[in-house]
Structure formats: structure tokens, C-alpha cells
Enzyme design. Structure first.
Site, PDB file in Angstrom:
ATOM      1  N   SER A 290       0.780  -1.212   0.081  1.00 24.40           N
ATOM      2  CA  SER A 290      -0.034   0.284  -0.186  1.00 24.40           C
ATOM      3  C   SER A 290       0.932   1.153  -0.018  1.00 24.40           C
ATOM      4  O   SER A 290       0.949   2.082   0.965  1.00 24.40           O
ATOM      5  CB  SER A 290      -0.967   0.032   0.982  1.00 24.40           C
ATOM      6  OG  SER A 290      -1.734  -1.187   0.973  1.00 24.40           O
TER       7      SER A 290
ATOM      8  N   ARG B 135       7.046   6.744  -4.701  1.00 20.37           N
ATOM      9  CA  ARG B 135       7.678   7.155  -3.514  1.00 20.37           C
ATOM     10  C   ARG B 135       7.228   6.585  -2.447  1.00 20.37           C
ATOM     11  O   ARG B 135       5.939   6.191  -2.229  1.00 20.37           O
ATOM     12  CB  ARG B 135       7.457   8.772  -3.341  1.00 20.37           C
ATOM     13  CG  ARG B 135       6.091   9.235  -2.936  1.00 20.37           C
ATOM     14  CD  ARG B 135       5.783  10.538  -3.607  1.00 20.37           C
ATOM     15  NE  ARG B 135       5.658  10.819  -5.036  1.00 20.37           N
ATOM     16  CZ  ARG B 135       4.226  10.540  -5.578  1.00 20.37           C
ATOM     17  NH1 ARG B 135       3.475  10.384  -4.691  1.00 20.37           N
ATOM     18  NH2 ARG B 135       4.123  10.677  -6.793  1.00 20.37           N
TER      19      ARG B 135
ATOM     20  N   ASP C  72      -4.175  -1.192  -0.525  1.00 20.22           N
ATOM     21  CA  ASP C  72      -5.067  -1.641   0.425  1.00 20.22           C
ATOM     22  C   ASP C  72      -6.597  -1.187   0.207  1.00 20.22           C
ATOM     23  O   ASP C  72      -7.593  -1.958   0.617  1.00 20.22           O
ATOM     24  CB  ASP C  72      -4.763  -1.412   2.023  1.00 20.22           C
ATOM     25  CG  ASP C  72      -4.202   0.093   2.085  1.00 20.22           C
ATOM     26  OD1 ASP C  72      -4.369   0.866   1.052  1.00 20.22           O
ATOM     27  OD2 ASP C  72      -3.474   0.670   3.330  1.00 20.22           O
TER      28      ASP C  72
HETATM   29  C1  GLC Z   1      -0.875   5.856   2.105  1.00 22.63           C
HETATM   30  C2  GLC Z   1      -0.172   4.903   0.956  1.00 22.63           C
HETATM   31  C3  GLC Z   1      -1.614   4.467   0.145  1.00 22.63           C
HETATM   32  C4  GLC Z   1      -2.329   3.725   1.264  1.00 22.63           C
HETATM   33  C5  GLC Z   1      -2.855   4.493   2.361  1.00 22.63           C
HETATM   34  C6  GLC Z   1      -3.392   3.856   3.455  1.00 22.63           C
HETATM   35  O1  GLC Z   1      -1.311   7.145   1.606  1.00 22.63           O
HETATM   36  O2  GLC Z   1       0.522   5.863   0.063  1.00 22.63           O
HETATM   37  O3  GLC Z   1      -1.234   3.611  -0.868  1.00 22.63           O
HETATM   38  O4  GLC Z   1      -3.541   3.147   0.563  1.00 22.63           O
HETATM   39  O5  GLC Z   1      -1.494   4.992   3.105  1.00 22.63           O
HETATM   40  O6  GLC Z   1      -2.608   2.578   3.855  1.00 22.63           O
END
Ligand code: GLC
Length: 493
Positions: A157, A172, A210
Site C-alpha cells: 500500500s 515514492r 489496501d
Molecule cells: C498511504 C499510501 C497508500 C495507502 C494509504 C493507506 O497513503 O500511499 O497507498 O493506501 O497510505 O494505507
């Protein structure tokens, strides 16, 4: 389980009669700083909607709006056994999910601790560790060693550019991760190499976010679900758009324009250019002192990683001004990130009128003796920070509803802040009602219901692996045309 909808947001200011005038003035100032009224919420949501569209355009914007190659919701008949792996910030979770073909499932799972040093370690350590956990899981659940190659849905995620369902180039790191040699690279070959080295009989069939997993898993058990949102260490959302509304894919795919495509918004990056969000000096400080300034600016006002820090910065500032904790040694409080969102929850939930639990926490954790008026101020501050987070997070949901013309739907929500922060759900729902001008203000009648999600990184990841296997068998695309990948990658940031 039937979700009855959010209750009315509480108003639990308690008696302020004994709070001296100078602290009352401070409270009033904090209220001004941290309150986001309906007009501002609406303005943020309008801007948000434009930014979602910009993210889908050829030029792009600050919200990545990543096509994920998840191209349908489940129909409920999915079946078979799949592995799911979730690389979270504190834990690594491995699941074996059996989809039963009737919107139901069985699941077995193990959790492995992610050593905190790993967040800033080397790429090799990370992939080897994950492969090792997977191996241990298989060995303990299949001791006879009799396993044919299994399909894995890998929940990773972080913002990844995807040219196909099973790959992802990390744009990133977010959420405090900072591992060298991963940004700018496709994580799938690195992970598969580690799996091969250890001879783990697993194929990475889908790489998912996620939010996408949450949306798909929630839709499996509740077909009215049209969005998945996470309010945890980070914050983000996924929803379905259609190919014709994604100009940046134009000419790159041979798909019917009406083909659905799940979009991982990565909306934590909303307003990185600081045009609309009501940032306070404390928000600016958090951003400037973070490993990635000017990134994830929306997330930094909402997500669990930052709420405690915000509270701490305000306290330290007030102490420096001589307003609280007079003559106390605040050295422990001066340690960055020494407060997490769960402490704010505890402050808000202290059931005693004199906030004696808050007193105990400050004594034991920070060696600080608090006065009752100070504790009342601290609680009001926690309420303000928690309420602002919930209200701002609703602007993204409202923006997706406005963009898609959604009048009613369910939104599957997960993450520690949504699940554990007191009143987050009610406060967010109230903000949605204000932004979307709902006439019937009884919460049970709210047309867009943000409710606890089904397990996205377990069931959702398994479902997406199952949907992918099915598409491949049917000869359908699970990514963009190979000849245009480079061209696409050159256009996305
Ligand atoms: C951050 C990540 C994202 C994820 C979110 C919740 O924003 O960049 O990919 O979905 O956290 O975990």
C-alpha cells in the site's frame, strides 16, 4: 451484521467553569484554528473533485489516480484457495483464503512482526524478510510440504504506477518508510527474486493497494459498496471509473471504453501545492520536518501517523509560551512522534469529569503533573484535531460522489483511525451530510454510508488474485499493451 449507521456526533465539552480566562482564550483560538466549517468543506470538496479529474488527465496532477487493472467487482461466485500477503507498517500478515463461491470465505492467517529498523533498512533485507515469512507460513500450515504453486495477492500500500495487475513501480515511499533502491523500481521482480532464492512456491498474481482490496472485499459481502477507503497510518481511497474517463490511458489499451477500471487515488497527495487546505503552523511544521516535505499533505492532516504529533506540537508550543505545564520538565514531551493517535483516543475517552485518566497518562509517560483546567484544554484539543481529521477525510468521499454522480452507496472503510478513534465515523458522516446537502439529517437515513469494511488485504487480495486468474484463462487483458508501456511510464510522474 447489520450496520445501523453512525450516531449523532457527540458534544462533550464538559464544564469549563473552573478553567481560567487565559486558557479559555487559548481554547477559543485553537477552536478557530482547527474548525473547518461547512462552507470551507464544500470549497475543499469542489477543488478535490477537479483534482481527481486532473489526476486522470494526460497532463496529470498531484493526485496520482492510478489505474490498477482490477477491471470488475466480484460476482460472488469466485472460488478456490489463494494466498494474501499484506506489508503493513508494524506487521506483516499472511493469509490463506478459501473463497467458497457464495459470497463467503474461510481464512487462516499468521502475523509476523516487522522490525521498525526495516522501515529504513535495505531493499534486500525487506524482500528477504517477506519471503522468509511466507515460507514459514507455508511450512507451518502445510507441514507435509505438499504444495503446488499458489497464487498470491500482494497488498503493497504505497503509490505504485501499474502497467499490469501484477507489477508496480514505486513512485515514492509514504507513511514514514524510507528504504533505498525501491523508489522508481518495479517491486514485483525484486520480490519474486527473493521468493525464488528461498524456493517459495508462490506466484505474485496481483499487486494491490489496501484501498482496492477493501473495496473489492466489501463489495463481495455487500454489493452496494462502491468505494474503499483507509483511514489508518495513511489515508487513501479507491473507486471504479470507466476507461473512457481516463484520458491518460487513451491509445494505450485495447479495451472497450466502457470497461470498468479500479482507480487507486492516492489522495494523500491532495493539495500538495497548498492551494486550499486550512493548514496551521503546526501542519506546516510536521510537513517540513517529515522525510518527504510537500508530499502527502492531505494525509498529514488526517492520518494516524500524524494526529498525535499535531497534538504534541501544540502542547510544546503552549508550554514554550508559558501557558501550560508551568515549571515542569517537558523533555520527554519534546521527543518527536512520542505521542500517537491512540493517546488522543484515550484523552477523548477519559470518562471522568476531572479527567483523572489523562492525569495518570501524563504522569507515567511524560513525568508531567497536569492541572484540571490544562487537562480540559488537552481534551478539547484532541477533539478538535480528531474532528478536523474526520471532516477533512469526508471531503474526498464527497468529491468522488460528486465526480461520479453517486447519490447513494456504501463505502467500505478500514484502518486504525476509522476503527478506533472515538466518533470518527459519526463526525465524518455529519460532514458528508453538510457537503452533500442531505435534507433528512437522521443518520440512519444518510444515503452514502461509510461503514466498517470487509478484510481488504486478506479477502480482497485473494479475490483480486481469483479475478485475475479468471481473466487470464478467458484470454482477457490484465495490463496495458506491452508495446506502449515505456511511452506510458514516460508520461506519469
Ligand atoms: C498511504 C499510501 C497508500 C495507502 C494509504 C493507506 O497513503 O500511499 O497507498 O493506501 O497510505 O494505507
Amino acid at each position: 451484521m447489520v450496520h445501523l449507521g453512525p450516531k449523532k456526533p457527540p458534544s462533550r465539552k464538559g464544564s469549563m467553569a473552573d478553567v481560567p480566562r487565559d486558557l479559555l482564550e487559548q481554547i477559543a483560538q485553537l477552536e478557530m484554528l482547527f474548525t473547518v466549517d461547512t462552507a470551507k468543506l464544500k470549497a475543499v470538496a469542489e477543488h478535490f473533485k477537479k483534482e481527481l479529474e486532473k489526476g486522470l488527465s494526460k497532463e496529470g496532477g498531484s493526485i496520482p489516480m492510478i489505474p490498477t487493472w482490477v477491471m470488475s467487482m466480484p460476482d460472488g461466485t469466485e472460488s478456490g484457495t489463494y494466498l494474501a500477503l499484506d506489508m503493513g507498517g508494524t506487521n506483516l500478515r499472511v493469509c490463506e483464503v478459501t473463497l467458497l463461491g457464495n459470497r463467503d470465505f474461510d481464512i487462516i492467517q499468521s502475523k509476523y512482526h516487522m522490525p521498525p529498523e526495516m522501515k529504513t533498512g535495505t531493499s534486500e533485507q525487506l524482500w528477504d524478510y517477506i519471503a522468509e515469512c511466507l515460507l514459514q507460513f507455508l511450512q507451518s500450515h502445510h507441514p507435509d510440504g505438499n504444495i503446488s504453486e499458489m497464487h498470491l495477492g500482494f497488498t503493497f500500500s504505497y503509490p505504485c504506477t501499474q502497467t499490469a495487475i501484477n507489477n508496480g513501480i514505486l513512485q515514492r515511499w509514504t507513511k514514514g518508510f524510507d528504504i533505498d533502491d525501491v523508489e522508481g523500481h518495479d517491486v514485483q521482480p525484486m520480490f519474486e527474486a527473493a521468493l525464488q532464492k528461498k524456493k517459495v512456491p508462490v506466484k505474485v498474481t496481483a499487486l494491490i493497494n489496501d484501498t482496492t482490496g477493501t473495496m473489492v472485499a466489501s463489495n463481495y459481502t455487500d454489493p452496494e459498496t462502491q468505494m474503499g477507503v483507509i483511514f489508518g497510518t495513511g489515508c487513501n481511497a479507491a473507486y471504479f471509473d470507466v476507461v473512457k474517463n481516463i484520458p491518460k490511458l487513451e491509445g494505450l489499451v485495447d479495451l472497450d471504453p466502457e470497461t470498468p477500471m479500479a482507480i487507486n487515488c492516492e489522495w494523500g497527495a491532495f493539495d500538495n501545492e497548498h492551494l486550499i487546505l486550512p493548514r496551521t503552523a503546526y501542519d506546516v511544521q510536521i510537513d517540513n520536518e517529515s522525510p518527504r516535505p510537500n508530499q502527502q499533505c492531505f494525509e498529514k492532516m488526517i492520518a494516524g501517523l500524524y494526529l498525535g504529533e499535531l497534538h504534541r506540537l501544540v502542547m510544546v508550543d503552549m508550554h514554550t509560551q508559558g501557558l501550560i505545564f508551568e515549571k515542569q520538565d517537558v523533555s520527554k514531551l519534546k521527543v518527536p512522534y512520542s505521542i500517537d493517535a491512540s493517546l488522543l483516543s484515550q484523552i477523548e475517552e477519559d470518562p471522568f469529569e476531572n479527567l483523572s485518566e489523562v492525569q495518570d497518562i501524563f504522569e507515567s509517560r511524560f513525568n508531567i503533573t497536569t492541572t484540571e483546567p490544562e487537562r480540559k484544554l488537552l481534551r478539547r484539543l484532541a477533539e478538535l484535531i480528531g474532528t478536523r481529521a474526520a471532516r477533512l477525510s469526508a471531503t474526498g468521499i464527497a468529491a468522488i460522489c460528486m465526480k461520479k454522480g453517486i447519490k447513494a452507496c456504501h463505502v467500505g472503510a478500514d484502518g486504525s483511525v476509522f476503527n478506533k478513534y472515538p466518533h470518527f465515523e459519526e463526525r465524518g458522516a455529519q460532514a458528508l451530510a453538510e457537503m452533500l446537502d442531505w435534507k433528512d439529517l437522521r443518520p440512519s437515513k444518510y444515503p452514502v454510508k461509510v461503514q466498517p469494511a470487509e478484510d481488504g488485504s486478506g479477502v480482497g487480495a485473494a479475490l483480486i488474485a481469483a479475478l485475475t486468474v479468471k481473466r487470464v484463462k478467458e484470454g482477457k487483458a490484465v495490463g496495458m499493451r506491452p508495446d506502449v508501456r515505456e511511452k506510458y511510464l514516460a508520461t506519469v510522474k
